[in-house]
Scaffold this motif. Sequence first.
Motif, mmCIF file in Angstrom:
data_model
loop_
_atom_site.group_PDB
_atom_site.id
_atom_site.type_symbol
_atom_site.label_atom_id
_atom_site.label_comp_id
_atom_site.label_asym_id
_atom_site.label_seq_id
_atom_site.Cartn_x
_atom_site.Cartn_y
_atom_site.Cartn_z
ATOM 1 N N LEU A 20 0.807 -1.219 0.000
ATOM 2 C CA LEU A 20 0.000 0.000 0.000
ATOM 3 C C LEU A 20 0.842 1.272 0.000
ATOM 4 O O LEU A 20 0.388 2.322 -0.461
ATOM 5 C CB LEU A 20 -0.948 0.003 1.191
ATOM 6 C CG LEU A 20 -2.065 -1.037 1.152
ATOM 7 C CD1 LEU A 20 -2.841 -1.050 2.459
ATOM 8 C CD2 LEU A 20 -3.001 -0.792 -0.029
ATOM 9 N N SER A 21 2.059 1.187 0.496
ATOM 10 C CA SER A 21 2.932 2.369 0.563
ATOM 11 C C SER A 21 3.313 2.896 -0.817
ATOM 12 O O SER A 21 3.730 4.040 -0.948
ATOM 13 C CB SER A 21 4.201 2.053 1.350
ATOM 14 O OG SER A 21 3.900 1.828 2.697
ATOM 15 N N LYS A 22 3.155 2.073 -1.833
ATOM 16 C CA LYS A 22 3.512 2.505 -3.189
ATOM 17 C C LYS A 22 2.582 3.601 -3.705
ATOM 18 O O LYS A 22 2.992 4.448 -4.486
ATOM 19 C CB LYS A 22 3.493 1.305 -4.134
ATOM 20 C CG LYS A 22 4.554 0.282 -3.799
ATOM 21 C CD LYS A 22 4.420 -0.973 -4.634
ATOM 22 C CE LYS A 22 5.437 -2.003 -4.163
ATOM 23 N NZ LYS A 22 5.208 -3.307 -4.768
ATOM 24 N N ASN A 23 1.313 3.579 -3.272
ATOM 25 C CA ASN A 23 0.330 4.531 -3.797
ATOM 26 C C ASN A 23 -0.418 5.332 -2.732
ATOM 27 O O ASN A 23 -1.288 6.121 -3.073
ATOM 28 C CB ASN A 23 -0.704 3.790 -4.656
ATOM 29 C CG ASN A 23 -0.076 3.141 -5.861
ATOM 30 O OD1 ASN A 23 0.677 3.772 -6.585
ATOM 31 N ND2 ASN A 23 -0.360 1.867 -6.061
ATOM 32 N N HIS A 24 -0.111 5.088 -1.459
ATOM 33 C CA HIS A 24 -0.854 5.740 -0.382
ATOM 34 C C HIS A 24 0.095 6.168 0.726
ATOM 35 O O HIS A 24 1.199 5.651 0.852
ATOM 36 C CB HIS A 24 -1.911 4.791 0.204
ATOM 37 C CG HIS A 24 -2.876 4.280 -0.807
ATOM 38 N ND1 HIS A 24 -3.934 5.035 -1.274
ATOM 39 C CD2 HIS A 24 -2.948 3.098 -1.457
ATOM 40 C CE1 HIS A 24 -4.605 4.327 -2.172
ATOM 41 N NE2 HIS A 24 -4.028 3.145 -2.301
ATOM 42 N N GLU A 25 -0.390 7.076 1.568
ATOM 43 C CA GLU A 25 0.348 7.455 2.768
ATOM 44 C C GLU A 25 -0.074 6.473 3.861
ATOM 45 O O GLU A 25 -1.236 6.466 4.277
ATOM 46 C CB GLU A 25 0.014 8.888 3.154
ATOM 47 C CG GLU A 25 0.875 9.432 4.263
ATOM 48 C CD GLU A 25 0.601 10.898 4.561
ATOM 49 O OE1 GLU A 25 1.269 11.421 5.458
ATOM 50 O OE2 GLU A 25 -0.285 11.506 3.922
#
Length: 143
Positions: A20-25
């Motif tokens: 999830l860190s690839k596209n979100h904070e």
Amino acid sequence: MKILILGSEGFVGHNLVEGLSKNHEVFCADLIQNSVHKNYKQFDITDLSSVEKIVKDVDVVIDLASLSNDPSAELNQNLTMNINHEGRSRVAKLSKKMGVKKITFRLKDWGVSRQRYWGCPIPIVYNNKGKAIPVKKKDLPIM
């Protein structure tokens, strides 16, 4: 999107943070003191004030915090109930009160990270040189 992952240091949580860190904070929280993840905070799901400090200013809460294997759950059933049931309820109620748009949880990662009688979902053993060797179906389950 701002996502809070409770139980970020477990098997499923760790992998969710990475993905999830690839596209979100992504914000991470767990009981252990330190983490390799950035935006990490220690928290205790059994303590309301600890949960209040963590669940704020996020769009989504993914609650993975739990005692996840049967032996530890059976050793202290009161603690298991406080974490897995009451803790989850605390998080859900507080998240709703704080305006979190989506709350998701699962009861435990036990079915994802291992199967009750068969061991790993993809049965692998390692030889004395550390090489992974798939176990043949005829040799399952490994006891």
